[in-house]
Design an enzyme around this catalytic site. Structure first.
Site, PDB file in Angstrom:
ATOM      1  N   GLU A 123     -40.749  14.427   5.460  1.00 49.67           N
ATOM      2  CA  GLU A 123     -40.489  15.695   6.196  1.00 49.67           C
ATOM      3  C   GLU A 123     -39.946  15.852   6.674  1.00 49.67           C
ATOM      4  OE1 GLU A 123     -43.129  14.947   5.403  1.00 49.67           O
ATOM      5  OE2 GLU A 123     -44.707  15.907   3.984  1.00 49.67           O
ATOM      6  N   GLU A 172     -50.210  14.028   1.064  1.00 52.25           N
ATOM      7  CA  GLU A 172     -50.852  14.786   1.644  1.00 52.25           C
ATOM      8  C   GLU A 172     -51.869  15.451   0.438  1.00 52.25           C
ATOM      9  OE1 GLU A 172     -47.761  17.307   3.840  1.00 52.25           O
ATOM     10  OE2 GLU A 172     -48.946  16.641   5.798  1.00 52.25           O
ATOM     11  N   ALA A 204     -44.266  19.847  -0.853  1.00 51.88           N
ATOM     12  CA  ALA A 204     -43.699  21.475  -0.612  1.00 51.88           C
ATOM     13  C   ALA A 204     -42.853  21.671  -1.876  1.00 51.88           C
ATOM     14  CB  ALA A 204     -43.926  21.700   0.610  1.00 51.88           C
ATOM     15  N   GLY A 207     -45.711  16.966   0.982  1.00 53.63           N
ATOM     16  CA  GLY A 207     -46.595  17.413   1.036  1.00 53.63           C
ATOM     17  C   GLY A 207     -47.811  16.840  -0.267  1.00 53.63           C
TER      18      GLY A 207
HETATM   19  C1  LIG Z   1     -42.934  30.765  11.920  1.00 53.55           C
HETATM   20  C2  LIG Z   1     -43.419  30.028  10.773  1.00 53.55           C
HETATM   21  C3  LIG Z   1     -44.358  29.144  10.713  1.00 53.55           C
HETATM   22  C4  LIG Z   1     -44.067  27.866  10.297  1.00 53.55           C
HETATM   23  C5  LIG Z   1     -45.868  27.232   9.885  1.00 53.55           C
HETATM   24  C6  LIG Z   1     -45.203  26.522   8.310  1.00 53.55           C
HETATM   25  C7  LIG Z   1     -46.418  26.626   7.569  1.00 53.55           C
HETATM   26  C8  LIG Z   1     -45.737  26.157   6.168  1.00 53.55           C
HETATM   27  C9  LIG Z   1     -46.718  25.157   5.546  1.00 53.55           C
HETATM   28  C10 LIG Z   1     -46.442  23.604   5.104  1.00 53.55           C
HETATM   29  C11 LIG Z   1     -46.686  22.597   5.009  1.00 53.55           C
HETATM   30  C12 LIG Z   1     -45.751  21.873   4.145  1.00 53.55           C
HETATM   31  C13 LIG Z   1     -45.654  20.439   4.722  1.00 53.55           C
HETATM   32  C14 LIG Z   1     -45.269  19.119   3.721  1.00 53.55           C
HETATM   33  O1  LIG Z   1     -46.102  18.326   4.022  1.00 53.55           O
HETATM   34  C15 LIG Z   1     -43.688  19.563   4.276  1.00 53.55           C
HETATM   35  C16 LIG Z   1     -43.213  18.871   2.425  1.00 53.55           C
HETATM   36  O2  LIG Z   1     -43.607  18.732   1.499  1.00 53.55           O
HETATM   37  S1  LIG Z   1     -41.345  19.168   2.528  1.00 53.55           S
HETATM   38  C17 LIG Z   1     -41.069  18.246   0.950  1.00 53.55           C
HETATM   39  C18 LIG Z   1     -41.367  17.110   1.372  1.00 53.55           C
HETATM   40  N1  LIG Z   1     -40.491  16.051   0.160  1.00 53.55           N
HETATM   41  C19 LIG Z   1     -39.593  15.558  -0.215  1.00 53.55           C
HETATM   42  O3  LIG Z   1     -38.555  15.885   0.628  1.00 53.55           O
HETATM   43  C20 LIG Z   1     -39.255  14.843  -1.729  1.00 53.55           C
HETATM   44  C21 LIG Z   1     -37.695  15.603  -1.631  1.00 53.55           C
HETATM   45  N2  LIG Z   1     -37.169  15.550  -3.322  1.00 53.55           N
HETATM   46  C22 LIG Z   1     -36.634  14.134  -3.791  1.00 53.55           C
HETATM   47  O4  LIG Z   1     -36.043  13.098  -2.644  1.00 53.55           O
HETATM   48  C23 LIG Z   1     -36.668  13.940  -4.879  1.00 53.55           C
HETATM   49  O5  LIG Z   1     -35.946  14.837  -5.319  1.00 53.55           O
HETATM   50  C24 LIG Z   1     -37.180  12.587  -5.930  1.00 53.55           C
HETATM   51  C25 LIG Z   1     -37.652  11.305  -5.474  1.00 53.55           C
HETATM   52  C26 LIG Z   1     -38.822  13.640  -5.771  1.00 53.55           C
HETATM   53  C27 LIG Z   1     -37.043  13.016  -7.604  1.00 53.55           C
HETATM   54  O6  LIG Z   1     -35.241  12.137  -6.793  1.00 53.55           O
HETATM   55  P1  LIG Z   1     -34.312  12.536  -8.445  1.00 53.55           P
HETATM   56  O7  LIG Z   1     -35.303  11.658  -9.552  1.00 53.55           O
HETATM   57  O8  LIG Z   1     -33.100  11.663  -7.734  1.00 53.55           O
HETATM   58  O9  LIG Z   1     -33.662  13.766  -8.427  1.00 53.55           O
HETATM   59  P2  LIG Z   1     -33.330  15.290  -7.789  1.00 53.55           P
HETATM   60  O10 LIG Z   1     -33.107  14.654  -6.515  1.00 53.55           O
HETATM   61  O11 LIG Z   1     -31.447  14.983  -8.636  1.00 53.55           O
HETATM   62  O12 LIG Z   1     -33.878  16.674  -7.666  1.00 53.55           O
HETATM   63  C28 LIG Z   1     -34.501  16.966  -9.417  1.00 53.55           C
HETATM   64  C29 LIG Z   1     -34.388  18.480  -8.832  1.00 53.55           C
HETATM   65  O13 LIG Z   1     -35.885  18.712  -8.189  1.00 53.55           O
HETATM   66  C30 LIG Z   1     -34.930  19.609  -7.076  1.00 53.55           C
HETATM   67  N3  LIG Z   1     -36.306  18.977  -5.518  1.00 53.55           N
HETATM   68  C31 LIG Z   1     -36.631  17.751  -5.688  1.00 53.55           C
HETATM   69  N4  LIG Z   1     -37.605  17.846  -4.953  1.00 53.55           N
HETATM   70  C32 LIG Z   1     -37.669  19.354  -4.315  1.00 53.55           C
HETATM   71  C33 LIG Z   1     -39.168  19.811  -3.654  1.00 53.55           C
HETATM   72  N5  LIG Z   1     -39.997  19.071  -3.009  1.00 53.55           N
HETATM   73  N6  LIG Z   1     -39.076  20.932  -3.951  1.00 53.55           N
HETATM   74  C34 LIG Z   1     -38.018  21.697  -4.627  1.00 53.55           C
HETATM   75  N7  LIG Z   1     -36.584  20.944  -5.241  1.00 53.55           N
HETATM   76  C35 LIG Z   1     -37.573  19.974  -5.147  1.00 53.55           C
HETATM   77  C36 LIG Z   1     -34.270  19.153  -6.767  1.00 53.55           C
HETATM   78  O14 LIG Z   1     -33.697  19.791  -6.162  1.00 53.55           O
HETATM   79  C37 LIG Z   1     -33.551  19.195  -8.091  1.00 53.55           C
HETATM   80  O15 LIG Z   1     -33.008  20.320  -8.018  1.00 53.55           O
HETATM   81  P3  LIG Z   1     -32.034  20.830  -8.239  1.00 53.55           P
HETATM   82  O16 LIG Z   1     -31.520  21.757  -8.591  1.00 53.55           O
HETATM   83  O17 LIG Z   1     -30.108  19.795  -9.074  1.00 53.55           O
HETATM   84  O18 LIG Z   1     -31.231  20.411  -6.866  1.00 53.55           O
END
Ligand SMILES: CCCCCCCCCCCCCC(=O)CC(=O)SCCNC(=O)CCNC(=O)[C@H](O)C(C)(C)COP(=O)(O)OP(=O)(O)OC[C@H]1O[C@@H](n2cnc3c(N)ncnc32)[C@H](O)[C@@H]1OP(=O)(O)O
Ligand SMILES: NC(=O)C1=CN([C@@H]2O[C@H](COP(=O)(O)OP(=O)(O)OC[C@H]3O[C@@H](n4cnc5c(N)ncnc54)[C@H](O)[C@@H]3O)[C@@H](O)[C@H]2O)C=CC1
Length: 716
Positions: free
Chosen positions: A123, A103, A61, A100
């Protein structure tokens, strides 16, 4: 967005296109929903392949969206529609499929992965749970126990492990998309019933209740006070006990309890801060994007004590050749044994290490590109080493000091190339701890800083660039924290009471347990060097005052008694014997404190837990504001990352500066004023100018502090 193409052989190809990691933003979700409907509606399409562009399937996400109102198609109905469809959907996974992203892949009927791909449900590290069916589908695919491990730790697993666990169906070393397309053609038209994970029954341990209870106990122990791991256990438990649709409902309820929580905000702040500190800059204008790091292939480590050993191992594991230097053969042999044992212990499953040589001869450093000095914390000894290094090493060798807080500039002044000297402050054990403070002096060149920062990254560390002052950022802020802990003992608290308050706050170990673990002599040496205890103290000076302010000699008195912590079997606590780990409250310490208070006419009082927290933590935070004022750290994020990765600050509380913002800066200011009024002889409790200014500016969100900091700095 998502791109759609029809390719020969009746296959529709849907490509997620949202660089850099194809996060599932509203536009991407909309794109997938629309292109999927198109594929379903097209009678020519027999199967669908879902992939991501630029070598990444999907990073999950879009975390940036979580801070605002959510809009666009929901992930859950989108993934349900993929699974329920009559046309097979194959996920072609390259790079990462996380959160996500995984998922989404679990909603597909088949998963083909590149052998270098990684998958996971991280997450929990963001204070959330996999709420797009991850907690319900993964247990149905790989069993409850394996799913629980992945979901509660958030760890990424390799493609090979994913295949073993059954998360992916097939691996390829070549063209993932090509293999997926061919595979999709081969299974088009086959029944999909058992491929729909929501219809399966999860494999569960025999004694489910006690298994889930055990899991709860384990996650509570691992991350004290963190809500998300517990919610993950409960959601996975629902997969075992409820039909799929009710399990999904439970997943959503649990997610709702986390989604807007302070802990989720703190953890997401940590995620972005960790990335922000990589975009470092220094007051002299050096920056991450303009300074070119030098390649490092050959390095030396001077001093193979506690730190040098871990540093050598870290370098070797990054494939860097190491020359390890000690003073004499005996020390060298001890170092050799320790390094070899560490390498052997870590050997399994690791890549190839760089070559390693041991020597007592500094002349062996004629070809190294970088040296990390890790000798005793004694300025005179370090200066002598830097003079020798400067004479022996090539002129362009980067010389780094692993000091806990000595003046990097004084060491630079002993060399012929002061611009090539920086501090590299590792944290013990250096091959384990993730933090590296890179300390630039007034003359450190952009290349030197860039090379050290880049080296940290290569060693798998989170590197933070900081300015040069006693203790740099981390240890400078630790001083007032430790001081308050000692003052609280003088005033009536017991070590275990202070520790309990801090551990309930979320620290893995309280201040006194940590002191016993690291050895009380470490601080004793520093205080002697600073003239606070030992022969440097002016005759007749009161034991409870030093340099015009309140001082507590308690830790010095313990050291004088030979109570150096775990290594001597006694310190603030009592241990079974030297080296034993289990700390027991010690009646000796209680009566020692009682006598001390009597001797100094101190009336003991009951110290409330709230006061323990406020005085220890707000004193530390106040110093953090001074660090910002002085330009030693660029922004609050740098401090928070240092504390989370180097000092065990509970990550779900975001770091000290984030915590101050969460409590409310006006509250922190008010409490500091209160305590300073009560203890005017403790200057650290006097609120900093920056804290006052931030409160006066209306308590801006932490992301806006940098603007106020710039103004305050320009006026100081
Ligand atoms: C009261 C309210 C009711 C509540 C209900 C709410 C319902 C909501 C429904 C939502 C359901 C969704 C559930 C879900 O599954 C949630 C998720 O998926 S959460 C996200 C999970 N993913 C992660 O944790 C992965 C995070 N990313 C990483 O670990 C690394 O970035 C990755 C391994 C992918 C790549 O690593 P690397 O090559 O070293 O690059 P960087 O880490 O430097 O990242 C590059 C750049 O990209 C940005 N970024 C990475 N991932 C994300 C992301 N998921 N979303 C947004 N941005 C992301 C990162 O920040 C870097 O950018 P910068 O500008 O440098 O910060
Ligand atoms: N111990 C810790 O947790 C941390 C220590 N540090 C810093 O790291 C440095 C080293 O600390 P430790 O490893 O704990 O010390 P240590 O006392 O365990 O090891 C120092 C080693 O340096 C060797 N040595 C001394 N002079 C030398 C010389 N001229 N040439 C080659 N070797 C020499 C000694 O023989 C000894 O083996 C200190 O500056 C310390 O402040 C930094 C972070 C954490």
């Amino acid at each position: 967005m998502a791109r759609y193409v029809r390719i020969p052989g009746s296959i529709a190809l849907i490509t997620l296109a949202n660089p850099p990691v194809n996060a599932l933003s509203a536009a991407v979700r909309r794109g997938i929903t629309e292109t999927l409907s198109r594929a379903i509606a097209d009678p020519e399409v027999k199967a669908v392949v879902l992939c991501g562009e630029n070598g990444n399937f999907c990073g999950g996400a879009d975390i940036k969206e979580f801070a605002g109102p959510m809009s666009g198609p929901g992930l859950v109905p989108m993934i349900d529609a993929i699974e329920a469809g009559e046309k097979p959907v194959v996920a072609a996974i390259e790079g990462v499929a996380l959160g996500g992203g995984l998922e989404l892949a679990l909603g597909c009927h088949y998963r083909i992965a590149h052998c270098k791909a990684r998958v996971g449900l991280p997450e929990v590290t963001l204070g959330l749970l996999p709420a797009a069916g991850g907690t319900q589908r993964l247990p149905r695919l790989i069993g409850l126990s394996a799913a629980l491990d992945l979901i509660t730790t958030g760890r990424h697993v390799s493609a090979q492990e994913a295949l073993q666990l059954g998360i992916v169906d097939r691996l390829t070393e070549g063209d993932t998309l090509g293999v997926a397309v061919e595979f999709a053609q081969s299974i088009a038209g086959q029944p999909l019933g058992s491929r729909r994970l929501s219809t399966r029954t999860p494999a569960c341990p025999a004694d489910l209740d006690s298994f889930l209870q055990g899991a709860l106990v384990q996650v509570r122990r691992r991350a004290r006070g963190a809500m998300a791991p517990e919610a993950c256990v409960r959601a996975v438990g629902a997969a075992a006990t409820l039909p799929y649709s009710q399990g999904m409902q439970r997943e959503q309820e649990l997610m709702a309890s986390l989604f807007r929580s302070a802990q989720a905000r703190a953890l997401q702040y940590c995620f972005f801060s960790q990335r922000l500190v990589g975009r470092w800059s220094t007051p002299s204008g050096a920056r991450w994007d303009s300074a070119e790091p030098r390649p490092i292939r050959r390095a030396a480590v001077i001093g193979l004590g506690t730190m040098g050993r871990g540093i050598a191992v870290s370098l070797l594991q990054a494939g860097i050749a190491v020359v390890a230097v000690e003073t004499d053969e005996q020390q060298l042999e001890a170092g050799r044994r320790a390094v070899t044992a560490l390498l052997e212990r870590r050997a399994q499953g690791r890549g190839s290490e760089g070559p390693l040589r041991f020597t007592t001869d500094l002349q062996q450093l004629r070809q190294v590109e970088l040296v990390i000095e890790a000798v005793f914390e004694d300025l005179a000894v370090k200066k002598q080493v830097f003079r020798q290094l400067s004479a022996v090493c090539p002129a362009d060798t980067l010389l780094c000091t692993n000091t806990s807080g000595l003046d990097v500039e004084q060491l630079a002044a002993c060399t012929r190339s002061p611009e090539l000297v920086v501090g590299t402050h590792f944290f013990g054990p250096a091959h384990v701890m993730k933090l590296l403070e890179v300390v630039y002096g007034p003359r450190s060149s952009p290349v030197a800083v860039a090379t050290a920062m880049h080296l940290g990254k290569r060693l798998g560390k989170v590197s933070v660039a900081v300015g040069n002052c006693p203790g740099f950022v981390g240890n400078r802020m630790l001083k007032p924290y430790l001081e308050q802990a000692h003052f609280l003992l003088e005033e009536g608290a017991a070590p275990e009471q202070v520790d309990q308050a801090l551990e309930e706050f979320g620290f893995a170990m309280g201040v006194f347990r940590v002191a016993d673990l690291s050895g009380l002599d470490v601080g004793w040496r520093v205080r002697k060097e600073a003239g606070l205890t030992g022969p440097g103290v002016a005759p007749g000076e009161s034991p409870r005052r030093r340099q015009g302010r309140r001082y507590s000699p308690l830790p010095d008195l313990l050291c004088e008694q030979g109570r150096l912590g775990q290594k001597t079997g006694r310190g603030w606590y009592l241990y079974e014997g030297p080296g034993a780990r289990e700390a027991r409250p010690d009646p000796w310490t209680h009566s020692f404190l009682q006598q001390y208070r009597q001797q100094h006419g101190l009336q003991p009082r009951a110290v409330p837990q709230q006061e323990v927290l406020e005085r220890c933590l707000y004193a530390l935070i106040n110093e953090g504001f001074r660090v910002l004022e002085d330009g030693i750290a660029t922004g609050p994020e740098d401090i928070d990352i240092i504390y989370v990765f180097g000092y065990g600050w509970p990550r779900h509380r975001g770091g000290p500066m984030f915590h101050a913002g969460a409590v409310g800066l006006a509250t922190v200011l008010d409490r500091l004023e209160h305590y300073h009024h009560a203890h005017p002889d403790i200057p650290n409790l006097q609120p900093s100018a920056l804290l006052r200014r931030l409160v006066a500016s209306g308590n801006p969100p932490i992301q806006k502090w940098r603007e106020v900091i710039r103004r305050v700095r320009s006026q100081l």
